[in-house]
Scaffold this motif. Structure first.
Motif, mmCIF file in Angstrom:
data_model
loop_
_atom_site.group_PDB
_atom_site.id
_atom_site.type_symbol
_atom_site.label_atom_id
_atom_site.label_comp_id
_atom_site.label_asym_id
_atom_site.label_seq_id
_atom_site.Cartn_x
_atom_site.Cartn_y
_atom_site.Cartn_z
ATOM 1 N N THR A 125 0.807 -1.224 0.000
ATOM 2 C CA THR A 125 0.000 0.000 0.000
ATOM 3 C C THR A 125 0.839 1.274 0.000
ATOM 4 O OG1 THR A 125 -0.092 0.095 2.420
ATOM 5 C CG2 THR A 125 -1.774 -1.237 1.290
ATOM 6 N N GLY A 126 2.100 1.171 0.401
ATOM 7 C CA GLY A 126 2.931 2.364 0.516
ATOM 8 C C GLY A 126 2.733 3.101 1.821
ATOM 9 N N GLN A 127 1.877 2.605 2.701
ATOM 10 C CA GLN A 127 1.639 3.275 3.983
ATOM 11 C C GLN A 127 2.938 3.398 4.770
ATOM 12 O OE1 GLN A 127 -1.248 1.351 6.508
ATOM 13 N NE2 GLN A 127 -0.813 2.683 8.264
ATOM 14 N N VAL A 128 3.212 4.576 5.273
ATOM 15 C CA VAL A 128 4.419 4.818 6.058
ATOM 16 C C VAL A 128 4.183 4.332 7.484
ATOM 17 C CG1 VAL A 128 5.979 6.563 6.978
ATOM 18 C CG2 VAL A 128 5.128 6.761 4.630
ATOM 19 N N LEU A 129 5.073 3.456 7.943
ATOM 20 C CA LEU A 129 4.952 2.870 9.274
ATOM 21 C C LEU A 129 5.962 3.459 10.258
ATOM 22 C CD1 LEU A 129 4.605 -0.859 8.141
ATOM 23 C CD2 LEU A 129 2.779 0.812 8.557
ATOM 24 N N PHE A 130 7.005 4.058 9.734
ATOM 25 C CA PHE A 130 8.024 4.695 10.577
ATOM 26 C C PHE A 130 8.705 5.772 9.750
ATOM 27 C CE2 PHE A 130 12.582 4.920 11.694
ATOM 28 C CZ PHE A 130 12.484 5.385 12.996
ATOM 29 N N ASP A 131 8.885 6.942 10.346
ATOM 30 C CA ASP A 131 9.517 8.040 9.615
ATOM 31 C C ASP A 131 10.323 8.886 10.592
ATOM 32 O OD1 ASP A 131 10.272 10.159 8.049
ATOM 33 O OD2 ASP A 131 8.263 10.633 7.307
ATOM 34 N N ARG A 132 11.620 8.771 10.487
ATOM 35 C CA ARG A 132 12.510 9.653 11.249
ATOM 36 C C ARG A 132 13.397 10.387 10.235
ATOM 37 N NH1 ARG A 132 17.337 7.575 15.052
ATOM 38 N NH2 ARG A 132 15.703 6.828 16.477
ATOM 39 N N GLY A 133 12.992 11.595 9.903
ATOM 40 C CA GLY A 133 13.752 12.369 8.931
ATOM 41 C C GLY A 133 13.855 11.686 7.587
ATOM 42 N N GLY A 134 12.841 10.934 7.208
ATOM 43 C CA GLY A 134 12.898 10.124 6.001
ATOM 44 C C GLY A 134 13.077 10.908 4.718
ATOM 45 N N SER A 135 12.684 12.174 4.720
ATOM 46 C CA SER A 135 12.804 12.996 3.514
ATOM 47 C C SER A 135 14.078 13.826 3.495
ATOM 48 C CB SER A 135 11.588 13.924 3.405
ATOM 49 O OG SER A 135 10.394 13.171 3.269
ATOM 50 N N ASP A 136 14.890 13.721 4.524
ATOM 51 C CA ASP A 136 16.125 14.499 4.586
ATOM 52 C C ASP A 136 17.187 13.885 3.685
ATOM 53 O OD1 ASP A 136 14.782 15.928 6.499
ATOM 54 O OD2 ASP A 136 15.889 15.078 8.207
ATOM 55 N N ASN A 137 17.889 14.717 2.963
ATOM 56 C CA ASN A 137 18.994 14.239 2.130
ATOM 57 C C ASN A 137 20.145 13.752 3.003
ATOM 58 O OD1 ASN A 137 18.102 14.373 -0.475
ATOM 59 N ND2 ASN A 137 18.943 16.405 -0.901
ATOM 60 N N ARG A 138 20.718 12.628 2.591
ATOM 61 C CA ARG A 138 21.839 12.040 3.338
ATOM 62 C C ARG A 138 22.868 11.496 2.342
ATOM 63 N NH1 ARG A 138 21.603 13.263 8.634
ATOM 64 N NH2 ARG A 138 21.938 11.218 9.553
ATOM 65 N N ILE A 139 24.091 11.351 2.805
ATOM 66 C CA ILE A 139 25.106 10.635 2.016
ATOM 67 C C ILE A 139 24.758 9.156 2.099
ATOM 68 C CG2 ILE A 139 27.554 10.155 1.715
ATOM 69 C CD1 ILE A 139 28.086 12.731 3.352
ATOM 70 N N PRO A 140 24.490 8.475 0.982
ATOM 71 C CA PRO A 140 23.959 7.110 1.045
ATOM 72 C C PRO A 140 24.989 5.994 0.951
ATOM 73 C CG PRO A 140 23.696 7.938 -1.158
ATOM 74 C CD PRO A 140 24.395 9.029 -0.378
ATOM 75 N N ALA A 141 26.256 6.327 0.639
ATOM 76 C CA ALA A 141 27.280 5.302 0.391
ATOM 77 C C ALA A 141 26.777 4.339 -0.691
ATOM 78 C CB ALA A 141 27.646 4.580 1.679
ATOM 79 N N SER A 142 27.047 3.039 -0.538
ATOM 80 C CA SER A 142 26.767 2.083 -1.624
ATOM 81 C C SER A 142 25.295 1.768 -1.820
ATOM 82 C CB SER A 142 27.550 0.786 -1.390
ATOM 83 O OG SER A 142 28.901 0.966 -1.727
ATOM 84 N N ASN A 143 24.410 2.348 -1.010
ATOM 85 C CA ASN A 143 22.991 2.205 -1.334
ATOM 86 C C ASN A 143 22.668 2.836 -2.687
ATOM 87 O OD1 ASN A 143 20.886 2.040 1.648
ATOM 88 N ND2 ASN A 143 22.710 0.894 1.104
ATOM 89 N N MET A 144 23.576 3.701 -3.181
ATOM 90 C CA MET A 144 23.420 4.266 -4.520
ATOM 91 C C MET A 144 23.277 3.184 -5.584
ATOM 92 S SD MET A 144 23.285 7.561 -4.990
ATOM 93 C CE MET A 144 23.809 7.610 -6.693
ATOM 94 N N LYS A 145 23.850 2.017 -5.331
ATOM 95 C CA LYS A 145 23.811 0.947 -6.335
ATOM 96 C C LYS A 145 22.391 0.443 -6.581
ATOM 97 C CE LYS A 145 28.564 -0.603 -5.501
ATOM 98 N NZ LYS A 145 28.982 0.295 -4.429
ATOM 99 N N LEU A 146 21.488 0.660 -5.636
ATOM 100 C CA LEU A 146 20.093 0.298 -5.869
ATOM 101 C C LEU A 146 19.501 1.158 -6.985
ATOM 102 C CD1 LEU A 146 18.842 -0.155 -2.201
ATOM 103 C CD2 LEU A 146 19.126 -1.951 -3.911
ATOM 104 N N LEU A 147 19.848 2.438 -7.001
ATOM 105 C CA LEU A 147 19.359 3.325 -8.057
ATOM 106 C C LEU A 147 19.943 2.909 -9.410
ATOM 107 C CD1 LEU A 147 19.768 6.801 -6.290
ATOM 108 C CD2 LEU A 147 18.038 5.024 -5.916
ATOM 109 N N THR A 148 21.218 2.546 -9.415
ATOM 110 C CA THR A 148 21.879 2.117 -10.648
ATOM 111 C C THR A 148 21.276 0.811 -11.166
ATOM 112 O OG1 THR A 148 23.897 3.155 -9.840
ATOM 113 C CG2 THR A 148 24.126 1.617 -11.675
ATOM 114 N N ALA A 149 20.950 -0.100 -10.252
ATOM 115 C CA ALA A 149 20.336 -1.368 -10.654
ATOM 116 C C ALA A 149 19.020 -1.130 -11.379
ATOM 117 C CB ALA A 149 20.114 -2.245 -9.428
ATOM 118 N N VAL A 150 18.201 -0.250 -10.822
ATOM 119 C CA VAL A 150 16.911 0.057 -11.443
ATOM 120 C C VAL A 150 17.116 0.671 -12.828
ATOM 121 C CG1 VAL A 150 14.926 1.625 -11.298
ATOM 122 C CG2 VAL A 150 15.584 0.249 -9.319
#
Length: 522
Positions: A125-150
Motif C-alpha cells: 500500500t505504501g503506507q508509512v509505518l516509521f519516519d525519522r527524517g525520512g525525507s532528509d537528504n543524506r550521504i547514502p554510500a553504496s545504497n546508490m547501487k540500488l538506483l543504478t540497478a533500477v
C-alpha cells in the motif's frame, strides 16, 4: 538241522579265555575315530559351500530375514509439514505505525557522534509505518547501487548482453579488439555458467584465428584496442584520491578483466590503471598461442585504435573523447569474432551482492549509451535520474555525483530508497523483479553474510534482505523483509556523521531490521 563239527578236540589242548564284548566295542570305536572326524569336518565345511553354491543350481531363494533398521533410517511414511514463510496474503494485517516506531526509536541510536534517519513502508500500500527524517537528504554510500540497478534493468533490459568484438583493422595484418561494456571478461576460455569470466579472451582468440585463416591471412598480426565507447574523465573527480589508491575504484574503460582486478578473487588492493590495454595485452597473448599452429605471429605490445591518423603508441587513456572504429555494418570493417557477457540481470545481482564499485559505474555508463547519451559520468548520473523519474520516484532533491556511492557529494533520502525498493519488490515494472536475487541475505550471502550472528540479530538471519553501504562516517541499509504476520515491508536506514569504526552503528541497523522481521506489531 543245525550242523556240528566232526573234528575231535584233543584232551591236552589249552583252553582260550572268553571275549569281553565292551572292550571290543571300544576298540572298534578307536579304530574308526579318524574316519568319523574327517567325515564330520567334511560336513561342517560343506554346509556354507552348499549355501553359496546352491542358488546357482536351484535359483534364488528367500532372503534371510534381517532386523528392521531404526526409525530414523526408514523412509517417512508421510510427508513432513511444509516449513518456511507462508505465502504473502493481501489480507495480512499491516503493523501499527505506533508499534513499529516504538521498537525502532529504541534501537536506532548512534554509537558516538552523528545520527540515523529512516523510513519503513508497507510494500503493497505504501503506507508509512516509521519516519525519522525520512525525507532528509543524506550521504547514502553504496545504497546508490540500488538506483543504478533500477536504471540498468530499465534502460538495457534484464536479458541484454554486452559484446566484445574483434574487427578487421584499417591496415593489413591489424585486428581491433573493441570494447562493448563487458568488464567481467576472463583471460581464459569462456565460462557460460559464471558471471565473472562468462566471456573469455582465449575463446575470442581461437575464433579470431579461425576467421583469419578463412580470409587467408598469414604472417604477422598487430592488435589494436578500441575503448572509445566511453568519454569524459576516466576517473571521477568526486572520488577521493586515497580511495582510488586503496583500490576502491579505478579508471573506467568499456572493457576490462575481472572488473578491473588483477585477480578475479581479489576484492581489495591495487587495480590496473588502464584496464583496456591490460585486456588487450591478455588477448594478444592468447592470440599468439592460438595462432602459432596456423602460421600467425603476433607483434609485441598493443596500440590504441585511432580512426584518423592510424594507431597511436600504447599509453594511458586520454581524458577526452576518442574516435571510435567504424561500425561493423554498412561497408565497415568485418567482425572477425565476438563473445558476449552474462546478462544485465546477472551483472546487477553480482554488483549488489559484492557491492562492486567498478561494475556499478560501468552499468551506469552503459545505461546512458543505451539512451543515446554520452558514456560519461554525467551521462550515467542523468540516465539514473531519468529512469527513476519515469518510474514515478521524485528526484528533484537528489544530488548524484556518481552511481556507485563512493562520492561524498551524493545526497539521497531514506524515503527515496524505500520507494526504489518498493518498486523492485511490488511495483508495476516487472523487469525490476530480477534484482531481488541480488539483495544480500542476512547471515548468508554477500555483504550481509558475516552479520546477524549474535543473539540480538539472529532472528533476522535468512529473513532480512538488504543492500549495505559503508564509508568512514556513513552507514546505510535499505531492503525488504516479511514480518511475523506475513506482511512485506520495505525500509531504509541511513547514518551520517558517525564515529568511524564504532561497532554499535552497524549493530543498530541490524537490530532495527531484525525487529521488523519479528514484528507482529499490533
Amino acid at each position: 538241522m543245525k550242523e556240528t563239527s566232526s573234528q575231535p578236540v584233543a584232551d591236552d589242548a589249552p583252553l582260550r579265555p572268553a571275549k569281553d564284548p565292551v572292550k571290543g566295542r571300544v576298540t572298534r570305536l578307536l579304530k574308526a575315530w579318524p574316519e568319523a572326524l574327517l567325515l564330520l569336518l567334511t560336513v561342517v565345511l560343506a554346509i556354507p559351500v552348499a549355501m553359496m553354491a546352491g542358488p546357482a543350481f536351484v535359483g534364488p531363494g528367500q532372503p534371510l530375514s534381517t532386523p528392521a533398521p531404526p526409525a530414523w533410517q526408514r523412509p517417512p511414511a508421510t510427508l513432513a509439514p511444509r516449513q518456511g514463510l507462508p505465502p504473502l496474503q493481501d489480507s495480512a494485517p499491516v503493523p501499527l505505525p505506533s508499534a513499529v516506531s516504538t521498537q525502532l526509536e529504541a534501537l536506532l541510536k548512534a554509537d558516538g557522534g552523528g545520527g540515523f534517519t529512516g523510513l519503513v513502508q508497507d510494500a503493497l500500500t505504501g503506507q508509512v509505518l516509521f519516519d525519522r527524517g525520512g525525507s532528509d537528504n543524506r550521504i547514502p554510500a553504496s545504497n546508490m547501487k540500488l538506483l543504478t540497478a533500477v536504471a540498468a534493468l530499465r534502460a538495457l533490459g534484464p536479458d541484454h548482453r554486452f559484446s566484445t568484438r574483434v574487427l578487421s583493422g584499417p591496415a593489413a595484418g591489424q585486428v581491433v579488439l573493441t570494447g562493448g561494456g563487458d568488464v567481467l571478461l576472463g583471460a581464459g576460455d569462456s565460462m557460460p555458467a559464471q558471471v565473472m569470466g562468462h566471456a573469455g579472451l582465449a575463446t575470442l582468440a581461437v575464433s579470431t584465428v579461425a576467421a583469419l585463416k578463412e580470409k587467408g591471412t598469414a604472417g604477422q598480426v598487430t592488435v589494436l584496442v578500441d575503448d572509445s565507447l566511453f568519454s569524459g574523465p576516466a576517473l571521477n573527480p568526486a572520488w577521493a584520491q586515497g580511495d582510488v589508491e586503496a583500490g576502491e575504484q579505478a579508471p573506467l574503460f568499456p572493457l576490462a578483466l575481472n572488473s578491473a582486478r588483477f585477480d578475479p578473487v581479489a576484492t581489495t588492493g591495487p587495480r590496473p590503471q588502464d584496464s583496456a590495454v591490460t585486456a588487450a595485452q591478455a588477448f594478444a597473448a592468447q592470440l599468439k598461442a592460438a595462432g602459432a599452429a596456423a602460421g600467425l605471429s603476433v607483434t609485441d605490445g598493443v596500440a590504441r585504435f585511432q580512426a584518423s591518423s592510424g594507431p597511436a603508441p600504447s599509453g594511458p587513456a586520454s581524458s577526452g573523447p576518442a574516435p571510435s572504429a567504424p561500425a561493423a555494418d554498412g561497408g565497415g570493417p568485418a567482425v572477425l569474432a565476438e563473445v558476449q557477457s552474462a546478462t544485465v540481470s546477472q551483472q546487477v545481482d553480482l554488483m549488489l551482492q559484492t557491492s562492486d564499485n567498478y561494475l556499478a559505474e560501468i552499468l551506469g555508463r552503459m545505461s546512458a549509451v543505451a539512451a543515446g547519451q554520452p558514456g560519461s559520468n554525467t551521462g550515467a548520473t542523468e540516465a539514473v535520474r531519468k529512469q527513476l523519474t519515469e518510474l514515478g520516484i521524485p528526484t528533484d532533491t537528489m544530488r548524484l555525483a556518481d552511481v556507485c556511492g563512493l562520492a561524498l557529494d551524493n545526497q539521497v533520502s531514506a524515503r527515496q530508497f524505500a520507494e526504489v525498493v518498493r518498486a523492485i519488490t511490488s511495483g508495476t515494472d516487472t523487469r525490476l523483479r530480477t534484482a531481488l536475487a541480488g539483495f544480500p541475505v542476512a547471515g548468508l550471502t554477500g555483504t550481509l553474510g558475516a552479520r546477524y550472528g549474535d543473539n540480538a540479530t539472529a532472528r533476522g538471519a535468512g529473513l532480512v534482505r538488504a543492500k549495505t553501504g559503508t564509508l568512514n562516517s556513513v552507514i546505510a541499509l535499505s531492503g525488504y523483509v516479511v514480518d511475523a504476520d506475513s506482511r512485506l515491508l520495505v525500509f531504509s536506514f541511513i547514518g551520517n556523521g558517525l564515529t568511524p569504526g564504532a561497532a554499535g552503528n552497524k549493530e543498530a541497523l541490524d537490530r532495527a531490521a531484525t525487529a521488523l522481521a519479528a514484528c507482529g506489531c499490533r
